[in-house]
Write a protein that holds these residues in place. Structure first.
Motif, PDB file in Angstrom:
ATOM      1  N   LYS A   1     -13.241  27.904  -3.616  1.00 52.85           N
ATOM      2  CA  LYS A   1     -12.010  27.352  -4.182  1.00 52.85           C
ATOM      3  C   LYS A   1     -10.862  28.357  -4.072  1.00 52.85           C
ATOM      4  O   LYS A   1      -9.722  27.997  -3.723  1.00 52.85           O
ATOM      5  CB  LYS A   1     -12.252  26.978  -5.641  1.00 52.85           C
ATOM      6  N   SER A   2     -11.160  29.640  -4.342  1.00 57.40           N
ATOM      7  CA  SER A   2     -10.108  30.655  -4.303  1.00 57.40           C
ATOM      8  C   SER A   2      -9.572  30.845  -2.882  1.00 57.40           C
ATOM      9  O   SER A   2      -8.378  31.092  -2.688  1.00 57.40           O
ATOM     10  CB  SER A   2     -10.624  31.987  -4.856  1.00 57.40           C
ATOM     11  N   THR A   3     -10.451  30.693  -1.880  1.00 55.45           N
ATOM     12  CA  THR A   3     -10.000  30.819  -0.486  1.00 55.45           C
ATOM     13  C   THR A   3      -9.033  29.698  -0.140  1.00 55.45           C
ATOM     14  O   THR A   3      -7.986  29.922   0.476  1.00 55.45           O
ATOM     15  CB  THR A   3     -11.204  30.796   0.470  1.00 55.45           C
ATOM     16  N   VAL A   4      -9.374  28.482  -0.538  1.00 59.99           N
ATOM     17  CA  VAL A   4      -8.493  27.339  -0.277  1.00 59.99           C
ATOM     18  C   VAL A   4      -7.150  27.535  -0.983  1.00 59.99           C
ATOM     19  O   VAL A   4      -6.080  27.309  -0.408  1.00 59.99           O
ATOM     20  CB  VAL A   4      -9.144  26.020  -0.734  1.00 59.99           C
ATOM     21  N   SER A   5      -7.212  27.960  -2.246  1.00 62.06           N
ATOM     22  CA  SER A   5      -5.982  28.160  -3.018  1.00 62.06           C
ATOM     23  C   SER A   5      -5.073  29.171  -2.339  1.00 62.06           C
ATOM     24  O   SER A   5      -3.859  28.968  -2.219  1.00 62.06           O
ATOM     25  CB  SER A   5      -6.330  28.633  -4.438  1.00 62.06           C
ATOM     26  N   ARG A   6      -5.660  30.273  -1.854  1.00 59.71           N
ATOM     27  CA  ARG A   6      -4.871  31.331  -1.210  1.00 59.71           C
ATOM     28  C   ARG A   6      -4.273  30.836   0.114  1.00 59.71           C
ATOM     29  O   ARG A   6      -3.103  31.083   0.419  1.00 59.71           O
ATOM     30  CB  ARG A   6      -5.744  32.562  -0.983  1.00 59.71           C
TER      31      ARG A   6
ATOM     32  N   GLU B   1      -4.620  28.132  -8.365  1.00 52.33           N
ATOM     33  CA  GLU B   1      -4.234  26.827  -8.864  1.00 52.33           C
ATOM     34  C   GLU B   1      -5.399  26.205  -9.607  1.00 52.33           C
ATOM     35  O   GLU B   1      -6.539  26.243  -9.177  1.00 52.33           O
ATOM     36  CB  GLU B   1      -3.830  25.949  -7.682  1.00 52.33           C
ATOM     37  N   GLU B   2      -5.099  25.637 -10.750  1.00 48.90           N
ATOM     38  CA  GLU B   2      -6.137  25.041 -11.570  1.00 48.90           C
ATOM     39  C   GLU B   2      -6.358  23.598 -11.145  1.00 48.90           C
ATOM     40  O   GLU B   2      -5.416  22.831 -10.985  1.00 48.90           O
ATOM     41  CB  GLU B   2      -5.709  25.088 -13.030  1.00 48.90           C
ATOM     42  N   THR B   3      -7.589  23.209 -10.953  1.00 49.27           N
ATOM     43  CA  THR B   3      -7.903  21.853 -10.534  1.00 49.27           C
ATOM     44  C   THR B   3      -7.897  20.929 -11.747  1.00 49.27           C
ATOM     45  O   THR B   3      -8.505  21.221 -12.762  1.00 49.27           O
ATOM     46  CB  THR B   3      -9.285  21.802  -9.872  1.00 49.27           C
ATOM     47  N   GLN B   4      -7.204  19.806 -11.636  1.00 53.44           N
ATOM     48  CA  GLN B   4      -7.220  18.796 -12.676  1.00 53.44           C
ATOM     49  C   GLN B   4      -7.803  17.526 -12.067  1.00 53.44           C
ATOM     50  O   GLN B   4      -7.247  16.965 -11.124  1.00 53.44           O
ATOM     51  CB  GLN B   4      -5.803  18.526 -13.209  1.00 53.44           C
ATOM     52  N   GLU B   5      -8.940  17.100 -12.603  1.00 53.93           N
ATOM     53  CA  GLU B   5      -9.594  15.920 -12.049  1.00 53.93           C
ATOM     54  C   GLU B   5      -8.783  14.685 -12.389  1.00 53.93           C
ATOM     55  O   GLU B   5      -8.466  14.431 -13.543  1.00 53.93           O
ATOM     56  CB  GLU B   5     -11.010  15.798 -12.635  1.00 53.93           C
ATOM     57  N   ARG B   6      -8.424  13.927 -11.366  1.00 59.55           N
ATOM     58  CA  ARG B   6      -7.709  12.678 -11.561  1.00 59.55           C
ATOM     59  C   ARG B   6      -8.389  11.626 -10.688  1.00 59.55           C
ATOM     60  O   ARG B   6      -8.733  11.905  -9.535  1.00 59.55           O
ATOM     61  CB  ARG B   6      -6.235  12.802 -11.151  1.00 59.55           C
ATOM     62  N   PRO B   7      -8.561  10.445 -11.231  1.00 60.61           N
ATOM     63  CA  PRO B   7      -9.228   9.401 -10.443  1.00 60.61           C
ATOM     64  C   PRO B   7      -8.503   9.175  -9.120  1.00 60.61           C
ATOM     65  O   PRO B   7      -7.292   8.972  -9.091  1.00 60.61           O
ATOM     66  CB  PRO B   7      -9.119   8.169 -11.364  1.00 60.61           C
ATOM     67  N   GLY B   8      -9.285   9.220  -8.012  1.00 62.02           N
ATOM     68  CA  GLY B   8      -8.716   8.930  -6.713  1.00 62.02           C
ATOM     69  C   GLY B   8      -7.932  10.061  -6.097  1.00 62.02           C
ATOM     70  O   GLY B   8      -7.417   9.917  -4.991  1.00 62.02           O
ATOM     71  N   ARG B   9      -7.813  11.192  -6.774  1.00 59.64           N
ATOM     72  CA  ARG B   9      -7.017  12.302  -6.262  1.00 59.64           C
ATOM     73  C   ARG B   9      -7.930  13.329  -5.586  1.00 59.64           C
ATOM     74  O   ARG B   9      -8.934  13.756  -6.157  1.00 59.64           O
ATOM     75  CB  ARG B   9      -6.244  12.970  -7.387  1.00 59.64           C
ATOM     76  N   ILE B  10      -7.576  13.736  -4.375  1.00 57.33           N
ATOM     77  CA  ILE B  10      -8.312  14.786  -3.676  1.00 57.33           C
ATOM     78  C   ILE B  10      -7.963  16.118  -4.317  1.00 57.33           C
ATOM     79  O   ILE B  10      -6.784  16.475  -4.441  1.00 57.33           O
ATOM     80  CB  ILE B  10      -7.964  14.803  -2.180  1.00 57.33           C
ATOM     81  N   THR B  11      -8.977  16.848  -4.759  1.00 59.24           N
ATOM     82  CA  THR B  11      -8.751  18.114  -5.443  1.00 59.24           C
ATOM     83  C   THR B  11      -9.036  19.296  -4.526  1.00 59.24           C
ATOM     84  O   THR B  11      -9.590  19.153  -3.423  1.00 59.24           O
ATOM     85  CB  THR B  11      -9.650  18.221  -6.684  1.00 59.24           C
ATOM     86  N   ILE B  12      -8.706  20.464  -5.035  1.00 60.46           N
ATOM     87  CA  ILE B  12      -8.950  21.688  -4.285  1.00 60.46           C
ATOM     88  C   ILE B  12     -10.455  21.912  -4.079  1.00 60.46           C
ATOM     89  O   ILE B  12     -10.885  22.488  -3.078  1.00 60.46           O
ATOM     90  CB  ILE B  12      -8.286  22.877  -5.018  1.00 60.46           C
ATOM     91  N   LEU B  13     -11.252  21.424  -5.025  1.00 64.23           N
ATOM     92  CA  LEU B  13     -12.713  21.537  -4.891  1.00 64.23           C
ATOM     93  C   LEU B  13     -13.225  20.672  -3.738  1.00 64.23           C
ATOM     94  O   LEU B  13     -14.158  21.061  -3.031  1.00 64.23           O
ATOM     95  CB  LEU B  13     -13.390  21.143  -6.202  1.00 64.23           C
ATOM     96  N   ASP B  14     -12.604  19.483  -3.550  1.00 66.39           N
ATOM     97  CA  ASP B  14     -12.993  18.620  -2.444  1.00 66.39           C
ATOM     98  C   ASP B  14     -12.738  19.302  -1.107  1.00 66.39           C
ATOM     99  O   ASP B  14     -13.559  19.253  -0.179  1.00 66.39           O
ATOM    100  CB  ASP B  14     -12.227  17.293  -2.492  1.00 66.39           C
ATOM    101  N   VAL B  15     -11.569  19.941  -0.991  1.00 68.14           N
ATOM    102  CA  VAL B  15     -11.222  20.639   0.246  1.00 68.14           C
ATOM    103  C   VAL B  15     -12.178  21.799   0.475  1.00 68.14           C
ATOM    104  O   VAL B  15     -12.664  22.019   1.595  1.00 68.14           O
ATOM    105  CB  VAL B  15      -9.759  21.134   0.205  1.00 68.14           C
TER     106      VAL B  15
END
Length: 347
Positions: free
Chosen positions: A27-32, A5-19
């Protein structure tokens, strides 16, 4: 291989990178781990990632992942109108079937106008739907062929055109069951409110009516056949016409519950008792008919089965092998609106 999944930075949004950062993994581990299409892992890392995602309030961006796969997991549904309970029931059945397979259904209405079909399809396709389910097929209309020529995945539901992939009820059998029920009760003058001839469902139910009459040696009187729309007002007008005949019917088969409800209202207005003077049978078994003051005998259509088959056919499009038309059997549900003939009446 599933793409990440591609991360799209959005204000106030928790992203896959944050997790990933909070869980101390890539990032790939979280995505899987969070990809619901993959088998669920119960490893310590997987549990930690899910706990972190829940604590942070992470919501997977389905639209981004879908766009990367070239799909939106969204199905467009085109119906004549949602004020018609039958079409609302079909849409709800399709929505349930979509939800079971991780998809989402959106609907557009056309008031059963061919030009509106094309406008609705264009609008839905512009919104990126993966395919269309149409319940608006009409005899002599080339819309379905236009979709096929453009390579648009589609399937017909409730109505067929003789060429396209379709999921329908066995309308001929349903019309036969309704008419045979009335014949078995002793009726010989059976009127039919036949519905519009452009709809395959209406033609099929009429064919079943005629088949039952012929098999049982009951003469067919063309005066007892009244074409109508699928609407309540049209059903009322058709029933009034039938009851004003010099030799009116002792029973009426309406090929749609809405027209049957309209017929019931007209019969009450005319002072005609149901089923004492005239028996009445509808079609589709929409929820309200069992709750009417005189519960309506009707032919039940398995909408969930039809919806599931429609989506299955679309999944296989265009390389469907085997039957191109899936047919679901209806069931007659007898209630108080039908009984033996009593007396002959004239209005």
């Amino acid at each position: 291989m599933f793409q990440e999944e591609e991360t799209q930075e959005r204000p106030g949004r928790i992203t896959i990178l944050d997790v990933a950062a909070a869980a101390g993994v890539s990032k790939s581990t979280v995505s899987r781990i969070l990809d619901e299409r993959l088998p669920r892992s119960e490893s310590e890392t997987a549990r930690r990632v899910r706990e972190v995602a829940a604590r942070l309030g992470y919501v997977r961006d389905v639209s981004a992942a879908s766009l990367r796969r070239g799909q939106t997991n969204t199905i467009g549904v085109i119906v004549p109108r949602l004020t018609d309970t039958v079409m609302a029931m079909l849409y709800e059945a399709l929505a349930r079937a979509c939800a079971r397979s991780g998809r989402f259904a959106i609907v557009a209405t056309t008031d059963d106008e061919p030009r509106a079909d094309r406008a609705a399809a264009k609008s839905l396709l512009q919104r990126g739907v993966d395919g269309l389910v149409l319940s608006t097929a009409r005899e002599g209309d080339d819309f379905a062929q236009e979709l096929a020529d453009r390579g648009v995945p589609y399937v017909l539901a409730l109505r067929s055109d003789g060429r396209s992939l379709a999921s329908v009820g066995d309308d001929r059998l349903g019309g036969y069951l309704a008419t045979r029920h009335l014949i078995d009760l002793g009726h010989r003058r059976i009127g039919i409110i036949a519905g519009p001839s452009y709809a395959s469902s209406s033609r099929g139910r009429l064919a079943g009516y005629l088949q039952a009459l012929e098999e049982q040696g009951v003469p067919h009187d063309p005066a007892l056949l009244v074409e109508s729309t699928f609407g309540i007002d049209s059903g009322a007008e058709a029933a009034e016409h039938l009851m004003r005949l010099p030799d009116p019917p002792t029973a009426i088969f309406a090929v749609n519950d809405n027209t049957a409800i309209g017929a019931l209202s007209a019969l009450a207005r005319l002072g005609v008792s149901v089923p004492g003077d005239v028996s009445l049978v509808g079609y589709n078994d929409i929820p309200i008919v069992s709750r009417l003051p005189i519960p309506l005998t009707s032919v039940r259509v398995p909408f969930d089965q039809i919806a599931t088959s429609a989506l299955d056919l679309m999944t296989q499009w265009p390389d469907t092998k085997g039957e191109r038309v899936r047919v679901a059997a209806p069931t007659l549900i007898p209630r108080r609106s039908s009984g033996p003939p009593n007396r002959r009446i004239g209005i």
